[in-house]
Scaffold this motif. Sequence first.
Motif, mmCIF file in Angstrom:
data_model
loop_
_atom_site.group_PDB
_atom_site.id
_atom_site.type_symbol
_atom_site.label_atom_id
_atom_site.label_comp_id
_atom_site.label_asym_id
_atom_site.label_seq_id
_atom_site.Cartn_x
_atom_site.Cartn_y
_atom_site.Cartn_z
ATOM 1 N N VAL A 1 0.903 -1.261 -0.153
ATOM 2 C CA VAL A 1 0.037 -0.039 0.156
ATOM 3 C C VAL A 1 0.781 1.326 -0.180
ATOM 4 O O VAL A 1 0.627 2.266 -0.916
ATOM 5 N N GLN A 2 1.958 1.065 0.921
ATOM 6 C CA GLN A 2 2.622 2.668 0.922
ATOM 7 C C GLN A 2 3.907 2.590 -0.006
ATOM 8 O O GLN A 2 4.109 3.961 -0.496
ATOM 9 N N HIS A 3 4.533 1.635 -0.639
ATOM 10 C CA HIS A 3 5.453 1.764 -1.469
ATOM 11 C C HIS A 3 5.534 0.852 -2.848
ATOM 12 O O HIS A 3 6.374 1.109 -3.731
ATOM 13 N N GLY A 4 4.324 0.007 -2.872
ATOM 14 C CA GLY A 4 4.185 -0.564 -4.173
ATOM 15 C C GLY A 4 4.715 -2.072 -4.005
ATOM 16 O O GLY A 4 5.324 -2.470 -3.489
ATOM 17 N N ALA A 5 4.413 -2.858 -5.166
ATOM 18 C CA ALA A 5 4.688 -4.241 -5.199
ATOM 19 C C ALA A 5 6.034 -4.422 -5.563
ATOM 20 O O ALA A 5 6.570 -5.531 -4.750
ATOM 21 N N ALA A 6 6.861 -3.646 -6.012
ATOM 22 C CA ALA A 6 8.296 -3.804 -6.367
ATOM 23 C C ALA A 6 9.094 -4.005 -5.050
ATOM 24 O O ALA A 6 10.048 -4.818 -4.480
ATOM 25 N N TYR A 7 8.601 -2.836 -4.355
ATOM 26 C CA TYR A 7 9.455 -2.746 -2.989
ATOM 27 C C TYR A 7 9.159 -4.046 -1.916
ATOM 28 O O TYR A 7 9.777 -4.505 -1.260
ATOM 29 N N ALA A 8 7.842 -4.289 -1.958
ATOM 30 C CA ALA A 8 7.239 -5.557 -1.417
ATOM 31 C C ALA A 8 8.141 -6.736 -1.396
ATOM 32 O O ALA A 8 8.185 -7.501 -0.820
ATOM 33 N N ALA A 9 8.128 -6.694 -3.073
ATOM 34 C CA ALA A 9 8.785 -8.182 -3.376
ATOM 35 C C ALA A 9 10.163 -8.017 -2.797
ATOM 36 O O ALA A 9 10.611 -9.358 -2.630
ATOM 37 N N ALA A 10 10.927 -7.007 -2.920
ATOM 38 C CA ALA A 10 12.165 -6.978 -2.354
ATOM 39 C C ALA A 10 12.131 -7.363 -0.905
ATOM 40 O O ALA A 10 13.056 -8.184 -0.534
ATOM 41 N N GLU A 11 11.411 -6.723 -0.212
ATOM 42 C CA GLU A 11 11.321 -7.098 1.212
ATOM 43 C C GLU A 11 11.134 -8.401 1.394
ATOM 44 O O GLU A 11 11.276 -9.276 2.406
ATOM 45 N N SER A 12 10.073 -9.138 0.788
ATOM 46 C CA SER A 12 9.729 -10.636 0.958
ATOM 47 C C SER A 12 10.916 -11.282 0.609
ATOM 48 O O SER A 12 11.147 -12.534 1.505
ATOM 49 N N TRP A 13 11.889 -10.902 -0.176
ATOM 50 C CA TRP A 13 12.805 -11.938 -0.324
ATOM 51 C C TRP A 13 13.914 -11.555 1.035
ATOM 52 O O TRP A 13 14.538 -12.718 1.066
ATOM 53 N N THR A 14 14.123 -10.687 1.394
ATOM 54 C CA THR A 14 14.762 -10.508 2.549
ATOM 55 C C THR A 14 14.279 -11.251 3.962
ATOM 56 O O THR A 14 15.086 -11.782 4.687
ATOM 57 N N MET A 15 12.886 -11.484 3.811
ATOM 58 C CA MET A 15 12.211 -12.204 4.879
ATOM 59 C C MET A 15 12.286 -13.839 4.793
ATOM 60 O O MET A 15 12.687 -14.385 5.497
ATOM 61 N N ILE A 16 12.486 -14.103 3.261
ATOM 62 C CA ILE A 16 12.873 -15.372 3.052
ATOM 63 C C ILE A 16 14.355 -15.935 3.432
ATOM 64 O O ILE A 16 14.892 -16.718 3.957
ATOM 65 N N TYR A 17 15.357 -14.786 3.071
ATOM 66 C CA TYR A 17 16.627 -15.062 3.589
ATOM 67 C C TYR A 17 16.715 -15.152 5.054
ATOM 68 O O TYR A 17 17.585 -16.026 5.700
ATOM 69 N N GLY A 18 16.032 -14.271 5.754
ATOM 70 C CA GLY A 18 16.024 -14.325 7.128
ATOM 71 C C GLY A 18 15.306 -15.863 7.656
ATOM 72 O O GLY A 18 15.979 -16.256 8.692
ATOM 73 N N ALA A 19 14.459 -16.319 7.122
ATOM 74 C CA ALA A 19 14.077 -17.522 7.321
ATOM 75 C C ALA A 19 14.724 -18.627 7.265
ATOM 76 O O ALA A 19 15.077 -19.519 8.056
ATOM 77 N N ILE A 20 15.732 -18.729 6.005
ATOM 78 C CA ILE A 20 16.638 -19.538 5.745
ATOM 79 C C ILE A 20 17.830 -19.455 6.787
ATOM 80 O O ILE A 20 18.368 -20.653 7.532
ATOM 81 N N ALA A 21 18.103 -18.477 7.285
ATOM 82 C CA ALA A 21 19.075 -18.146 8.234
ATOM 83 C C ALA A 21 18.655 -18.692 9.562
ATOM 84 O O ALA A 21 19.393 -19.164 10.284
ATOM 85 N N LEU A 22 17.254 -18.458 9.903
ATOM 86 C CA LEU A 22 16.741 -18.978 11.072
ATOM 87 C C LEU A 22 17.063 -20.479 11.070
ATOM 88 O O LEU A 22 17.259 -21.134 12.302
ATOM 89 N N ALA A 23 16.628 -21.237 9.922
ATOM 90 C CA ALA A 23 16.585 -22.484 9.910
ATOM 91 C C ALA A 23 18.194 -23.080 10.120
ATOM 92 O O ALA A 23 18.256 -23.841 11.122
ATOM 93 N N CYS A 24 19.041 -22.335 9.681
ATOM 94 C CA CYS A 24 20.625 -22.791 9.849
ATOM 95 C C CYS A 24 20.910 -22.325 11.450
ATOM 96 O O CYS A 24 21.539 -23.223 12.175
ATOM 97 N N TYR A 25 20.405 -21.271 11.619
ATOM 98 C CA TYR A 25 20.436 -21.033 13.430
ATOM 99 C C TYR A 25 19.961 -22.291 14.336
ATOM 100 O O TYR A 25 20.730 -22.574 15.124
ATOM 101 N N SER A 26 18.797 -22.732 13.723
ATOM 102 C CA SER A 26 18.257 -23.480 14.809
ATOM 103 C C SER A 26 19.066 -24.886 14.821
ATOM 104 O O SER A 26 19.271 -25.671 15.686
ATOM 105 N N ILE A 27 19.546 -25.227 13.495
ATOM 106 C CA ILE A 27 20.501 -26.461 13.386
ATOM 107 C C ILE A 27 21.625 -26.117 14.299
ATOM 108 O O ILE A 27 22.112 -27.477 14.824
ATOM 109 N N VAL A 28 22.135 -25.301 13.954
ATOM 110 C CA VAL A 28 23.515 -25.125 14.639
ATOM 111 C C VAL A 28 23.410 -25.139 16.172
ATOM 112 O O VAL A 28 24.320 -25.897 16.861
ATOM 113 N N VAL A 29 22.290 -24.362 16.726
ATOM 114 C CA VAL A 29 22.181 -24.529 18.138
ATOM 115 C C VAL A 29 21.720 -25.767 18.686
ATOM 116 O O VAL A 29 22.470 -26.498 19.711
#
Length: 115
Positions: A50-78
């Motif tokens: 709503v605030q920034h458009g679909a392209a901005y939200a798409a970029a933001e969603s990719w960073t969320m995906i990267y964070g989720a992958i990193a969280l899975a790796c974090y959990s395995i390491v712990v």
Amino acid sequence: MTEYVVRFIAGGVIVSAFAILGDMLRPKSFAGLLGAAPSVALATLAIAIVQHGAAYAAAESWTMIYGAIALACYSIVVCHLLMRLRLTALPATILAFAAWLVVAFGLFASFGGAA
């Protein structure tokens, strides 16, 4: 001020919808899982669109995906540090956080904010 009200309402509605979905599923532990990250992520993306458009939200969603992958790796390491090396919680989480940082920023540096 209006943005905070919209965030509050959108977040509440989406969290409630996921909580209802989680309550209908078995086992009941899904309710907690579905009530947190997915609903907050969807509310954040809706506001970003709503605030920034679909392209901005798409970029933001990719960073969320990267964070989720990193969280899975974090959990395995712990798990490995706690179970195999018998470290206590504080050193294990500090070391695993370092792994999270490497994975998250490595993915972001490799692929950027968009596909």
